[in-house]
Motif scaffolding. Structure first.
Motif, short mmCIF file in Angstrom:
data_model
loop_
_atom_site.label_atom_id
_atom_site.label_comp_id
_atom_site.label_asym_id
_atom_site.label_seq_id
_atom_site.Cartn_x
_atom_site.Cartn_y
_atom_site.Cartn_z
N ILE A 67 -4.46 5.81 -4.73
CA ILE A 67 -4.68 5.44 -3.52
C ILE A 67 -5.92 5.53 -2.67
O ILE A 67 -6.41 4.50 -1.77
CB ILE A 67 -3.89 6.64 -2.70
N SER A 68 -7.01 6.22 -3.29
CA SER A 68 -8.36 6.13 -2.96
C SER A 68 -9.06 4.63 -3.07
O SER A 68 -9.69 4.39 -2.44
CB SER A 68 -9.11 7.43 -3.55
N GLN A 116 0.88 -1.11 0.06
CA GLN A 116 -0.18 -0.10 0.00
C GLN A 116 0.89 1.26 0.12
O GLN A 116 0.52 2.21 -0.58
CB GLN A 116 -1.01 -0.09 1.31
N ASN A 117 2.04 1.11 0.64
CA ASN A 117 2.89 2.13 0.63
C ASN A 117 3.68 2.48 -0.67
O ASN A 117 4.03 3.53 -0.82
CB ASN A 117 4.03 2.29 1.57
N ASP A 143 -7.53 1.98 -3.63
CA ASP A 143 -6.93 0.98 -2.66
C ASP A 143 -7.35 0.87 -1.41
O ASP A 143 -7.72 -0.21 -0.81
CB ASP A 143 -5.18 1.14 -2.65
N ARG A 144 -7.62 2.17 -0.90
CA ARG A 144 -8.14 2.22 0.73
C ARG A 144 -9.67 2.00 0.55
O ARG A 144 -10.08 1.27 1.52
CB ARG A 144 -7.95 3.68 1.03
N TYR A 145 -10.34 2.16 -0.39
CA TYR A 145 -11.79 1.65 -0.58
C TYR A 145 -12.00 0.22 -0.71
O TYR A 145 -12.88 -0.41 0.18
CB TYR A 145 -12.38 2.39 -1.84
N SER A 168 -9.87 -2.10 0.15
CA SER A 168 -9.27 -2.53 1.12
C SER A 168 -10.25 -2.48 2.45
O SER A 168 -10.32 -3.48 3.32
CB SER A 168 -7.94 -1.92 1.82
N ILE A 169 -11.30 -1.56 2.33
CA ILE A 169 -12.32 -1.48 3.53
C ILE A 169 -13.48 -2.47 2.98
O ILE A 169 -14.15 -3.15 3.84
CB ILE A 169 -12.68 -0.13 3.62
#
Length: 238
Positions: free
Chosen positions: A163-164, A104-105, A166-168, A170-171
């Motif tokens: 990034i958005s 993710q980084n 990926d975060r979405y 992931s949740i």
């Protein structure tokens, strides 16, 4: 060379062109490109005779006063230093710290690379162009600078979107997405962002661009032309 402002204030771009056009170093010589720019810079510090009065002409055609130029230069320079150093530290941290070397980084590192080069390569020349009111660095660097500006800005925006997403994912799809987010797929997603950004900026370098207007060669401009360069020229005196 110092450029203190005239006591009577800034002159308009039309008056500036008339002054430069009447100078013997430019008029009738047919100078273009770097020669015209060098002659223009010599003219900026010259003395202009009008009848019995002699008026010192100083300043840039951008319309900014000397205090504005100094303040803007200091603020933007500090901002550029923060951008370059901050993103450089992010890249070094992700590349060297084992705890930060997760997938993710990688997306954050890609964003940091785009912003790092924006602060290092794009902003200094854009600041000079804005404060001076004309482009002093030549046509070749204008094309490269404009292409890199579009490339880095587009990739920065698309990296934020990546990034958005990926975060979405992931949740909302935690187990399924984390299993499918392999290093190869993450690298492919990052590469796709940069390739799509490059597809936007490369065509003008290959000749697919609007021609620059030939008039006002004493004040060369550098901007991204969509259809007609003349339609997006900005006269700060209006």
């Amino acid at each position: 060379m110092d450029y203190p402002m005239v006591a009577t204030g800034n002159i308009s771009q039309e008056d500036f062109l008339a002054i430069v056009g009447g100078n013997s170093s430019l008029a009738g010589l047919g100078l273009h490109g770097g020669s015209a720019t060098n002659a223009l810079n010599d003219t900026l510090g010259g003395v202009i005779a009008t009848g019995d009065n002699r008026t010192l002409f100083h300043g840039y055609p951008s319309g900014y006063t000397l205090p504005h130029i100094i303040i803007a230069s200091i603020i933007v320079t500090i901002l550029m230093i923060v951008i370059v150093v901050g993103n450089m530290l992010v890249i070094i941290a992700i590349a060297t710290e084992k705890a930060l070397k997760n997938i993710q980084n990688w997306f954050i590192a890609s964003l940091a690379v785009a912003d790092f080069f924006l602060g290092l390569v794009i902003m200094p020349f854009s600041l000079a162009n804005e404060l001076m009111g004309y482009w002093i660095f030549g046509n070749w660097w204008c094309d490269i600078h404009s292409a890199m500006d579009v490339l880095l800005c587009t990739s920065s925006i698309m990296n934020l979107c990546l990034i958005s997403l990926d975060r979405y994912w992931s949740i909302t799809k935690a187990i399924e997405y984390l299993k499918s987010r392999t290093p190869g797929r993450a690298a492919f997603m990052i590469a796709a962002v940069w390739i799509m950004s490059a597809l936007v900026c490369i065509p003008p370098l290959l000749g697919w661009k609007a021609p620059r207007p030939e008039e006002h060669v004493e004040l060369p401009q550098c901007q991204v032309c969509i259809k007609d360069c003349e339609s997006i020229n900005i006269n700060k005196d209006e």
